[in-house]
Design a protein around this motif. Structure first.
Motif, PDB file in Angstrom:
ATOM      1  N   SER A 214      46.994 -62.446 -24.794  1.00  0.00           N
ATOM      2  CA  SER A 214      46.560 -61.040 -23.908  1.00  0.00           C
ATOM      3  C   SER A 214      48.033 -60.100 -25.172  1.00  0.00           C
ATOM      4  N   GLY A 215      47.850 -59.071 -25.101  1.00  0.00           N
ATOM      5  CA  GLY A 215      48.457 -57.819 -26.075  1.00  0.00           C
ATOM      6  C   GLY A 215      50.373 -57.967 -25.173  1.00  0.00           C
ATOM      7  N   THR A 216      50.333 -58.413 -23.721  1.00  0.00           N
ATOM      8  CA  THR A 216      51.256 -58.305 -22.869  1.00  0.00           C
ATOM      9  C   THR A 216      52.372 -59.066 -23.829  1.00  0.00           C
TER      10      THR A 216
ATOM     11  N   ASP B 295      54.218 -51.595 -30.986  1.00  0.00           N
ATOM     12  CA  ASP B 295      53.102 -52.092 -30.262  1.00  0.00           C
ATOM     13  C   ASP B 295      51.454 -51.096 -30.197  1.00  0.00           C
TER      14      ASP B 295
ATOM     15  N   GLU C 299      46.667 -50.550 -29.383  1.00  0.00           N
ATOM     16  CA  GLU C 299      45.518 -49.821 -28.934  1.00  0.00           C
ATOM     17  C   GLU C 299      45.118 -49.069 -30.545  1.00  0.00           C
TER      18      GLU C 299
ATOM     19  N   SER D  43      46.149 -55.656 -28.974  1.00  0.00           N
ATOM     20  CA  SER D  43      45.196 -56.253 -28.077  1.00  0.00           C
ATOM     21  C   SER D  43      43.883 -56.118 -28.124  1.00  0.00           C
TER      22      SER D  43
ATOM     23  N   ASN E 112      42.156 -56.585 -25.236  1.00  0.00           N
ATOM     24  CA  ASN E 112      41.036 -56.554 -23.539  1.00  0.00           C
ATOM     25  C   ASN E 112      40.022 -55.413 -23.629  1.00  0.00           C
TER      26      ASN E 112
ATOM     27  N   LYS F 267      39.848 -52.349 -24.997  1.00  0.00           N
ATOM     28  CA  LYS F 267      40.405 -51.642 -26.340  1.00  0.00           C
ATOM     29  C   LYS F 267      38.792 -51.980 -27.639  1.00  0.00           C
TER      30      LYS F 267
END
Ligand SMILES: *Cc1c(COP(=O)(O)O)cnc(C)c1O
Length: 374
Positions: A47-49, A151, A154, A175, A177, A180
């Protein structure tokens, strides 16, 4: 999905390379590195997280540390700071890009230094795909000797000049997700121009197993790697990324053309040299000029027609989880939250969908003529 994702996923099944790792993971990392520019290394993750988290770990963020974060963002930008036992220090946005204000960034650094704590990292965001003022942010960061973790969750496809978002800091995060611009169903990537950093990320993401035949660990590891199946979806999605970008940008241009003349409504334009992937088209409503129409009126009018629009991200310093965190700013993020709206922007919207959305919005100003396309 674009078309060839199934072909790549079938490769994973046919070869029985499901997880962890596999040739599609290597291929997807190479596709991304080629797309993002020269001397770029990429680790694809779950994930991006997870990418933000590993970035902070590699920068040495530890319990008690402080990390400067953008106030106006999705919580996943800042939460990994707390995973590390550190404290986020929130910096407001500026109105040109809606991203981290260089002036408040410097004010925050100076004040934290005065209080005896040097921030360990700066995490600017390219909100909705619009690049942050990275030249200024980077030069402030360099002046105070603080690394930048960008970050770009997006902002795949966005950039400044010749440089792509994700490659503008010491490390970058993307990300994949489901919401996106391209997706692997769930996934992310950590990007750096340092091969060492990316090798470290891969090691930490696969449970930090030391070299050797037995299971030996000299660091705490994580299970953060992307599966070979998801990487197959990613390889297929990379083929349609240019189309997705073109469509998102044409959706933005369509909204500007159809709604740009409405008094009190404004769009976020690119600064010279800036390129936004226009992940989401956002508008601002100034009720003093809009005949009293608010962004909430527009959202509800769309909802009555079964069209979903979304409020802007709610600033982090206004979130219950972060109400005690330090904040530097003048309420710009709060103003954007109260006055802005994300319009429907999915790449699969048809021209008819777009027309329906613009008609519903224009009709809210009943006595105002709908602008006509020339
Ligand atoms: C989506 C997003 C993330 C997190 O990415 P996931 O892949 O959903 O974990 C982080 N920051 C921002 C700004 C995002 O929009």
């Amino acid at each position: 999905m674009g078309g060839s994702e199934e072909k790549f996923v079938k490769q994973a099944f046919d070869s029985n390379w499901i997880a962890p790792l596999g040739p599609l993971v290597d291929g997807f990392e190479q596709d991304l590195a080629d797309y993002l520019g020269d001397e770029v290394y990429v680790a694809v993750l779950s994930s991006g997280t997870a990418a933000v988290h590993l970035g902070l770990i590699i920068l040495g963020v530890k319990p008690g540390d402080e990390v400067i974060c953008q106030d106006l963002t999705f919580s996943a930008s800042a939460n990994p700071v707390v995973y590390q036992g550190a404290t986020p220090v929130f910096v407001d946005s500026e109105p040109d890009t809606w991203n981290m204000s260089p002036a408040y960034l410097e004010e925050a650094i100076v004040d934290r230094l005065r209080k005896g704590k040097k921030p360990k990292a700066i995490v600017p965001v390219h909100l909705y795909g619009m690049p942050a003022k990275m030249d200024e942010i980077r030069s402030i960061a360099a002046h105070y000797g603080i690394p930048v973790l960008e970050d770009a969750a997006e902002a795949l496809g966005s950039g400044i000049g010749e440089q792509k978002c994700g490659t503008l800091g010491d490390m970058g995060v993307i990300s994949f997700n489901g919401n996106k611009i391209i997706t692997t169903s769930g996934g992310g990537a950590l990007i750096s121009s340092s091969r060492d950093i990316i090798e470290q990320a891969r090691y930490l993401a696969t449970q930090a197993k030391d070299a050797g035949p037995h299971y030996q660990h000299s660091s705490i590891g994580y299970n953060y790697r992307l599966s070979n199946v998801c990487a197959g979806i990613g390889r297929g999605q990379m083929e349609v990324l240019p189309e997705r970008l073109a469509r998102r940008r044409s959706i933005f241009e369509n909204y500007v053309r159809e709604l740009g003349l409405i008094e009190g409504m404004s769009f976020l334009h690119e600064l010279p040299g800036y390129y936004s992937n226009r992940w989401l088209t956002t508008i601002l409503i100034d009720p003093a000029l809009s005949d009293g129409v608010t962004s909430t009126d527009l959202r509800l009018a769309l909802e009555r027609e079964n069209i979903e629009s979304r409020p802007i991200w709610k600033p982090m310093h206004l979130q219950p989880i972060y109400q005690n965190a330090p904040y530097y700013g003048n309420g710009t993020g709060e103003f954007l939250f109260n006055s802005g709206l994300c319009l429907p922007s999915g790449s699969s919207m048809t021209d008819e969908d777009l027309q329906r959305v613009t008609e519903v919005i224009a009709a809210v100003w009943k006595h105002q003529p709908v602008p006509v396309t020339v």
